[in-house]
Design a protein around this motif. Structure first.
Motif, PDB file in Angstrom:
ATOM      1  N   ASP A 136      -8.399   6.207  -4.478  1.00  0.00           N
ATOM      2  CA  ASP A 136      -8.605   7.326  -5.410  1.00  0.00           C
ATOM      3  C   ASP A 136      -7.415   7.517  -6.345  1.00  0.00           C
ATOM      4  N   GLU A 137      -6.253   6.915  -5.985  1.00  0.00           N
ATOM      5  CA  GLU A 137      -5.046   7.162  -6.779  1.00  0.00           C
ATOM      6  C   GLU A 137      -5.143   6.593  -8.196  1.00  0.00           C
ATOM      7  N   ASN A 159      -0.076  19.448   2.094  1.00  0.00           N
ATOM      8  CA  ASN A 159       0.726  18.727   3.091  1.00  0.00           C
ATOM      9  C   ASN A 159       1.331  19.672   4.121  1.00  0.00           C
ATOM     10  N   LEU A 214       2.388   9.512   5.992  1.00  0.00           N
ATOM     11  CA  LEU A 214       2.720  10.868   6.451  1.00  0.00           C
ATOM     12  C   LEU A 214       2.326  11.166   7.904  1.00  0.00           C
ATOM     13  N   SER A 274       0.780  -1.237   0.000  1.00  0.00           N
ATOM     14  CA  SER A 274       0.000   0.000   0.000  1.00  0.00           C
ATOM     15  C   SER A 274       0.819   1.299   0.000  1.00  0.00           C
ATOM     16  N   HIS A 275       2.149   1.212   0.049  1.00  0.00           N
ATOM     17  CA  HIS A 275       2.896   2.463   0.201  1.00  0.00           C
ATOM     18  C   HIS A 275       3.575   2.903  -1.103  1.00  0.00           C
ATOM     19  N   VAL A 276       3.195   4.078  -1.572  1.00  0.00           N
ATOM     20  CA  VAL A 276       3.674   4.591  -2.874  1.00  0.00           C
ATOM     21  C   VAL A 276       5.207   4.620  -2.933  1.00  0.00           C
ATOM     22  N   HIS A 313       5.313  12.646  -8.252  1.00  0.00           N
ATOM     23  CA  HIS A 313       4.405  12.968  -7.137  1.00  0.00           C
ATOM     24  C   HIS A 313       3.076  13.567  -7.634  1.00  0.00           C
ATOM     25  N   ASN A 344      -7.256   9.389   1.165  1.00  0.00           N
ATOM     26  CA  ASN A 344      -6.278   9.093   2.226  1.00  0.00           C
ATOM     27  C   ASN A 344      -6.958   8.914   3.579  1.00  0.00           C
ATOM     28  N   ARG A 384       9.014  13.302  -4.059  1.00  0.00           N
ATOM     29  CA  ARG A 384       8.707  11.940  -4.526  1.00  0.00           C
ATOM     30  C   ARG A 384       8.693  11.947  -6.058  1.00  0.00           C
ATOM     31  N   TYR A 435       2.359   1.736  -7.602  1.00  0.00           N
ATOM     32  CA  TYR A 435       1.276   1.368  -6.677  1.00  0.00           C
ATOM     33  C   TYR A 435      -0.086   1.592  -7.332  1.00  0.00           C
ATOM     34  N   ASN A 479       1.514  19.608  -2.337  1.00  0.00           N
ATOM     35  CA  ASN A 479       0.596  18.561  -2.814  1.00  0.00           C
ATOM     36  C   ASN A 479      -0.595  18.464  -1.874  1.00  0.00           C
ATOM     37  N   TYR A 484       7.953  16.463   1.444  1.00  0.00           N
ATOM     38  CA  TYR A 484       8.446  16.309   0.070  1.00  0.00           C
ATOM     39  C   TYR A 484       8.216  17.591  -0.733  1.00  0.00           C
TER      40      TYR A 484
HETATM   41  O1  TDX Z   1       7.657  11.550   4.614  1.00  0.00           O
HETATM   42  C1  TDX Z   1       6.733  11.938   3.868  1.00  0.00           C
HETATM   43  N1  TDX Z   1       6.688  13.243   3.467  1.00  0.00           N
HETATM   44  C2  TDX Z   1       5.733  13.745   2.627  1.00  0.00           C
HETATM   45  O2  TDX Z   1       5.734  14.934   2.293  1.00  0.00           O
HETATM   46  C3  TDX Z   1       5.696  11.051   3.395  1.00  0.00           C
HETATM   47  C4  TDX Z   1       5.689   9.604   3.802  1.00  0.00           C
HETATM   48  C5  TDX Z   1       4.730  11.569   2.556  1.00  0.00           C
HETATM   49  N2  TDX Z   1       4.745  12.860   2.158  1.00  0.00           N
HETATM   50  C6  TDX Z   1       3.679  13.382   1.264  1.00  0.00           C
HETATM   51  C7  TDX Z   1       3.388  12.530   0.042  1.00  0.00           C
HETATM   52  C8  TDX Z   1       1.902  12.723  -0.165  1.00  0.00           C
HETATM   53  O3  TDX Z   1       1.669  13.909  -0.926  1.00  0.00           O
HETATM   54  O4  TDX Z   1       2.469  13.357   2.024  1.00  0.00           O
HETATM   55  C9  TDX Z   1       1.349  12.938   1.244  1.00  0.00           C
HETATM   56  C10 TDX Z   1       0.751  11.682   1.847  1.00  0.00           C
HETATM   57  O5  TDX Z   1       1.700  10.644   1.663  1.00  0.00           O
HETATM   58  P1  TDX Z   1       1.406   9.126   2.115  1.00  0.00           P
HETATM   59  O6  TDX Z   1       1.010   9.123   3.545  1.00  0.00           O
HETATM   60  O7  TDX Z   1       2.568   8.301   1.678  1.00  0.00           O
HETATM   61  O8  TDX Z   1       0.081   8.793   1.277  1.00  0.00           O
HETATM   62  P2  TDX Z   1      -0.237   8.820  -0.300  1.00  0.00           P
HETATM   63  O9  TDX Z   1       0.973   8.669  -1.116  1.00  0.00           O
HETATM   64  O10 TDX Z   1      -1.116  10.017  -0.558  1.00  0.00           O
HETATM   65  O11 TDX Z   1      -1.121   7.453  -0.424  1.00  0.00           O
HETATM   66  C11 TDX Z   1      -2.066   7.082   0.596  1.00  0.00           C
HETATM   67  O12 TDX Z   1      -3.396   7.365   0.205  1.00  0.00           O
HETATM   68  C12 TDX Z   1      -3.971   6.577  -0.805  1.00  0.00           C
HETATM   69  C13 TDX Z   1      -1.945   5.592   0.933  1.00  0.00           C
HETATM   70  O13 TDX Z   1      -0.601   5.297   1.277  1.00  0.00           O
HETATM   71  C14 TDX Z   1      -2.410   4.718  -0.198  1.00  0.00           C
HETATM   72  O14 TDX Z   1      -2.368   3.343   0.186  1.00  0.00           O
HETATM   73  C15 TDX Z   1      -3.821   5.093  -0.550  1.00  0.00           C
HETATM   74  O15 TDX Z   1      -4.257   4.356  -1.647  1.00  0.00           O
END
Ligand code: TDX
Ligand code: NAD
Length: 351
Positions: free
Chosen positions: A133-134, A256, A197, A87-89, A291, A186, A288, A157, A219, A214
């Motif tokens: 939703d991704e 974010n 996050l 599940s982790h991008v 992203h 999310n 990312r 992913y 975002n 990031y």
């Molecule tokens: O360290 C970080 N810094 C940061 O800025 C991480 C881990 C993430 N981010 C940003 C990336 C995204 O824009 O924060 C946002 C949220 O990141 P994640 O928590 O990794 O979620 P996201 O990539 O949006 O995906 C999540 O939502 C949809 C889930 O992990 C997926 O499983 C789901 O399908």
């Protein structure tokens, strides 16, 4: 007669909330939790219900087709709620293959086994696939994803989840398998693995470690309390129309950086720190790859058709979530020991 319901990925974040909801709400169902217990699966997420008589845990891998076929043959599950996934991008960017195996091949194995036990006799049966939703890709500043939005996945992913959604729909059209799909935004709440996050930031703030944001933090994500997602899944499972898709979202968009600033304020209060102290930990790091800029869900279909809506205001939900992580520090310590340290080094050193 008792309904036998297989829930896959029930030891993970969302799965554990779905298991708890179904076990507590439906004493007449028997809930089977099938989980491989990868790094993300943790049976400690389920200690409050593990001894209930309508719950059983089965350890196993959905990628193992012979095992899955035999499991379905032995248990003859009436319905499946399928959450097991990588599940982790960020992990899908550094190692896509596990996503192809679990998310695509694993889903096909479940579809085949379900089809095999019921043949064409699908009355009262359901295969419910949980998606994201991704799959719809990335939005600009305007607009929202509806159930009609064309798929445009952009990470390994989301491409693997889109593939699995297509296969589920193909089994509906080709083999009449009774399916339903939901695509959610999310989630946040208790028991989320701290690679995502919000729990990652909570953990770092508490330990006065840099909070990695990031790019420029611009975002946008739409955040939904995980228990509201579990309630939507319960509703769709019982009342959703076969062959349909339902979008689920919080109508709660945050950049974010704004979310992290809010979290810092909440944490300053909870930890008795000076106002502004935690936000000094914010560190902008390399973005990312690929992203997605913005996700936003139009959830009017589930709201109008099934009467679901988010129950919790985000600021209140975030405060409760912080309280949960503060009250469950042993849980956090357990999941961040060992291999988590290696993951963190690989992802964030030199970023
Ligand atoms: O360290 C970080 N810094 C940061 O800025 C991480 C881990 C993430 N981010 C940003 C990336 C995204 O824009 O924060 C946002 C949220 O990141 P994640 O928590 O990794 O979620 P996201 O990539 O949006 O995906 C999540 O939502 C949809 C889930 O992990 C997926 O499983 C789901 O399908
Ligand atoms: P998670 O990573 O916390 O949990 C996944 C679970 O699946 C773990 O318990 C893991 O052990 C299990 N699993 C992984 N590979 C397996 C395999 N091969 N066989 C059996 N079990 C396996 O994930 P999550 O965040 O709870 O997400 C659950 C589902 O919801 C996923 O399908 C995900 O795509 C979807 N989703 C998540 C979000 C979100 O914000 N987290 C949003 C929308 C949709």
């Amino acid at each position: 007669m008792t309904k036998k319901i297989l829930i896959t990925g029930g030891a993970g974040f969302i799965g554990s909330h779905v298991i708890r909801t179904m076990v507590n709400n439906y004493p007449d169902y028997h809930i089977y939790n099938l989980d491989k217990l990868t790094y993300a699966g943790n049976l400690k997420n389920l200690t409050d219900i593990e001894n209930k008589s309508n719950y059983s845990f089965i350890k196993g891998d959905i990628v193992d087709d012979a095992f899955i076929m035999k499991l379905f043959d032995d248990y003859k599950f009436d319905s499946v709620i399928h959450l097991a996934a990588e599940s982790h991008v960020d992990r899908s960017i550094s190692n896509p293959n596990a996503f192809i195996h679990t998310n695509i091949v694993g889903t096909v194995n479940l579809l085949n086994a379900f089809r095999n036990i019921w043949k064409d006799n699908f009355a009262e049966k359901l295969f419910y696939h949980i998606s994201t939703d991704e799959v719809y890709g990335s939005l600009g500043e305007e607009g929202m994803f509806t159930e009609e939005t064309a798929y445009d996945p952009r990470s390994p992913y989301s491409a693997s989840k889109a593939s699995s959604d297509h296969l589920v729909r193909a089994y509906y059209h080709t083999f009449n398998l009774p399916v339903v799909i939901s695509n959610c935004s999310n989630n946040y709440g208790a028991y989320q693995f701290p690679e995502k996050l919000i729990p990652l930031a909570i953990n770092n703030i508490k330990n006065r470690k840099p909070i990695p944001v990031y790019g420029k933090g611009e975002n946008v994500r739409d955040w939904l309390w995980v228990n509201d997602h579990a309630a939507a899944i319960d509703l769709i499972f019982h009342k959703g129309r076969v062959g349909e898709t339902y979008n689920i979202g919080g109508n709660n968009e945050w950049r974010n950086i704004d979310l992290i600033r809010l979290l810092c304020e909440v944490m300053d209060e909870k930890l008795g720190r000076e106002k502004g102290e935690s936000s000094e930990l914010i560190t902008f790091v390399k973005d990312r790859a690929g992203h997605d800029l913005r996700y936003a869900i139009d959830s009017s279909k589930i709201q109008n058709e099934l009467g679901w809506k988010p129950s919790v205001d985000f600021k209140e939900g975030l405060r409760n979530t912080v309280d949960w992580y503060m009250d469950n520090q042993q849980w956090m310590e357990d999941v961040t020991s060992g291999t988590y340290q290696n993951y963190y080094k690989e992802q964030y050193d030199n970023r």
